[in-house]
Every structure is written in C-alpha cells, then in structure tokens.
Write an enzyme that holds these catalytic residues in place. Structure first.
Site, PDB file in Angstrom:
ATOM      1  N   PHE A 160       5.380  38.074  -6.008  1.00 35.75           N
ATOM      2  CA  PHE A 160       5.257  36.963  -5.067  1.00 35.75           C
ATOM      3  C   PHE A 160       3.966  36.194  -5.310  1.00 35.75           C
ATOM      4  O   PHE A 160       3.900  34.995  -5.129  1.00 35.75           O
ATOM      5  CB  PHE A 160       5.282  37.488  -3.625  1.00 35.75           C
ATOM      6  CG  PHE A 160       6.684  37.782  -3.124  1.00 35.75           C
ATOM      7  CD1 PHE A 160       7.801  37.488  -3.883  1.00 35.75           C
ATOM      8  CD2 PHE A 160       6.871  38.336  -1.871  1.00 35.75           C
ATOM      9  CE1 PHE A 160       9.093  37.739  -3.420  1.00 35.75           C
ATOM     10  CE2 PHE A 160       8.145  38.595  -1.390  1.00 35.75           C
ATOM     11  CZ  PHE A 160       9.253  38.299  -2.159  1.00 35.75           C
TER      12      PHE A 160
ATOM     13  N   ALA B  81       4.611  44.713  -5.870  1.00 41.83           N
ATOM     14  CA  ALA B  81       5.522  43.993  -6.755  1.00 41.83           C
ATOM     15  C   ALA B  81       5.140  44.080  -8.240  1.00 41.83           C
ATOM     16  O   ALA B  81       6.011  43.998  -9.112  1.00 41.83           O
ATOM     17  CB  ALA B  81       5.592  42.538  -6.324  1.00 41.83           C
TER      18      ALA B  81
ATOM     19  N   ASP C  96      -2.462  46.799 -17.169  1.00 42.70           N
ATOM     20  CA  ASP C  96      -1.027  46.837 -16.906  1.00 42.70           C
ATOM     21  C   ASP C  96      -0.604  48.229 -16.427  1.00 42.70           C
ATOM     22  O   ASP C  96      -0.921  49.236 -17.070  1.00 42.70           O
ATOM     23  CB  ASP C  96      -0.314  46.485 -18.230  1.00 42.70           C
ATOM     24  CG  ASP C  96       1.157  46.200 -18.024  1.00 42.70           C
ATOM     25  OD1 ASP C  96       1.817  46.928 -17.257  1.00 42.70           O
ATOM     26  OD2 ASP C  96       1.650  45.245 -18.648  1.00 42.70           O
TER      27      ASP C  96
ATOM     28  N   HIS D  41       8.785  48.052   3.531  1.00 47.09           N
ATOM     29  CA  HIS D  41       9.377  46.736   3.777  1.00 47.09           C
ATOM     30  C   HIS D  41      10.897  46.774   3.664  1.00 47.09           C
ATOM     31  O   HIS D  41      11.539  45.732   3.547  1.00 47.09           O
ATOM     32  CB  HIS D  41       8.792  45.701   2.818  1.00 47.09           C
ATOM     33  CG  HIS D  41       7.346  45.406   3.098  1.00 47.09           C
ATOM     34  ND1 HIS D  41       6.521  44.716   2.253  1.00 47.09           N
ATOM     35  CD2 HIS D  41       6.570  45.725   4.163  1.00 47.09           C
ATOM     36  CE1 HIS D  41       5.308  44.614   2.769  1.00 47.09           C
ATOM     37  NE2 HIS D  41       5.306  45.235   3.921  1.00 47.09           N
TER      38      HIS D  41
END
Ligand code: NAD
Length: 258
Positions: free
Chosen positions: A43, A32, A244, A130
């Site tokens: 999440f 994510a 990042d 997923h």
C-alpha cells in the site's frame, strides 16, 4: 544497530539468530512487504497502491454502508489490481517464518496482511489482525464463506452480493478503514509482544495503528526491524536491517536452525 543491502551485516544476523535461539518467547509481526515478492503490491513505499491508483476513502466502512454496490465495484477492481496472474503463493520469506514457527522458535506470526499466505506456507499459529480477504462475512447473520465465488457473482453483475441464507449484504472479511480490529486477536498479539524476548517486525512500514504499535508493548528484549526503508521504530530497534525480507529471513532461519 545495523544496515545492509545484501541480507544484512553477517555479524548482526548471527547475533539476532543467537538471541532467537535463546529466547523463551518470540514473535514476528509482518506487513505487505512480506508478500511483495509474491507479486502482491504494497500500500505504501515504492509502487504502493494508495494515492495514484486507489483512494483510501473508497474502502472506508462508511462507503460500504452508504453505497455497498459502488464499494463492491471498487473492491473488485482493487482485488484484480492486487492479484498477480495465476494467483499468489508464499515466497521464501513466508517459508522462513513458517520454519521458525514450526521449530518452536517463533510462538506466532502476527500479520497485518489479509492474503492468507502465512497459513499457506505452513505457519500454524497466525494472528490475522486485519482479517482475510479470501473470506466474506454476511452483515445480516454473520455467516462467513469463501470470497472467490462471491467475487464471481459480483463480476457477473450482482452488486452488492447478498447472503443466500438471510439476504444480508456480504462484506469482505477484512478490517476496513474506520473499523475496529478484532479485540481478542489484538489482545493476544499485545500479550505475546509483552512476553517476547525478541520481536521481528518484517516488511511493514509500521504506520497503521494499532497493529503497528505492537512492538511498543514489548517489555525489554530486542526488536529487529527488517524493511527496505526506514520505519518509525528503526531508530530504537536493536537490529535495523534495511534489506529484502526474502533474503534476510531465509538467511536468519538458516542460522537459527543450523
Ligand atoms: P505498507 O504497504 O504500509 O508497507 C510495506 C513496507 O514494506 C514498505 O515500507 C516497503 O518499503 C516494504 N517492502 C516492500 N517490499 C519489501 C521487501 N521485499 N523486503 C522488505 N521490505 C519491503 O504495509 P503495512 O505496513 O503492512 O500496512 C499497510 C496495510 O496494508 C495493512 O493494514 C495491510 O492490511 C494492508 N495490505 C495488505 C496486503 C496483503 O495482504 N498482502 C497488501 C497491501 C496492503
């Protein structure tokens, strides 16, 4: 091992780039965090949605089976919460991985994300462990169709939404809590990891098994973890870059492809 806040230690990045250039096989495993810069919340980690905002139990397969209407009400709310205004598009991290895959440096991008942004960035070989939240699947006949028109029907009050062909209930075409991952895709991802000289795990807390255990199938070779926070693989990764992904992955792609 390396840590950095500005795209990583340049020496380590150069070494990883050189390993990737020489690798016979390599994959990226993403989570994510890759899509955070596209405006989609994660999440877990800072600002993660589980806990204060949503409850995992509401998105369990049992909830879907017992109360499909209530499930769809919560699912729509989750979708609206996770979708930035104007929709989400790929960011520099997705694009960097697409460049590496298109150039043949990466054999595939294995992702836990369901947002479809790797394919949107142009990655051809994407394994979506997923599923994909832009599709729904009928529990009756197995038909899949685009999610947005079905979500619109839910907004208008059709709860749960039903298949036009057989009357079965539509489910988001994603792996809910309590469901198994698609067997063939999981096997393919594990085999790729096993054969890979380099695995780059990026933007994932690496906590949700079995996807998170994919790096453990590597036999030799190097593991690079690129994430804002420490993960359970950080201690044993050859490259542990705390930075990042939208800075590190473009810098890496530039070095590999220069
Ligand atoms: P996660 O939410 O558990 O972890 C995300 C990690 O990314 C965190 O450790 C966070 O510190 C890190 N991160 C956030 N922004 C970053 C950045 N810019 N650069 C580097 N790291 C950054 O996500 P996960 O590991 O993918 O596992 C959770 C599950 O959540 C998966 O099953 C996935 O299906 C689902 N999910 C998907 C999406 C999506 O499709 N975009 C979004 C949220 C959750």
């Amino acid at each position: 091992m390396t840590e950095g806040t500005d795209g990583g230690d340049p020496d380590a990045l150069a070494a990883l780039a050189s390993e990737l250039r020489e690798a016979d096989r390599a994959i990226a495993l993403t989570g994510a965090g890759l899509s955070a810069a596209s405006g989609i919340p994660t999440f877990r980690g800072d600002d993660g949605v589980w806990g204060d905002v949503f409850d995992e139990a509401d998105f369990h397969i049992r909830r879907f089976t017992d109360d499909p209407a209530g499930f769809w009400t919560d699912r729509l709310e989750l979708h609206e919460h996770m979708t930035p205004e104007g929709g989400a598009g790929p960011n520099a991290a997705h694009e960097a991985l697409a460049e590496l895959e298109n150039a043949g440096v990466l054999d595939a991008v294995v992702t836990q994300n369901t947002d479809g942004l790797h394919a949107a960035a142009g990655t051809e070989s994407v394994i979506e462990l997923h599923g994909n939240s832009e599709r729904v699947v009928c529990r009756g006949c197995g038909r899949t169709t685009a999610a947005e028109p079905v979500r619109e029907r839910v907004r208008e009050g059709e709860r749960p939404p039903e298949c036009e062909a057989c009357g079965g209930v539509y489910k988001p075409d994603v792996v809910l809590f309590g469901e198994l991952l698609p067997k063939a895709d999981l096997r393919k991802a594990k085999n790729l990891a096993r054969a890979s000289d380099v695995v780059v795990a990026a933007g994932s807390s690496l906590t949700v098994d079995p996807a998170a255990s994919i790096p453990s199938h590597q036999q030799g070779g190097s593991l690079a973890v690129v994430n804002l926070e420490s993960t359970r693989y950080s201690g044993r990764a050859e490259y542990d870059v705390r930075a990042d992904v939208t800075e590190v992955l473009p810098a890496l792609a530039e070095r590999v492809l220069e």
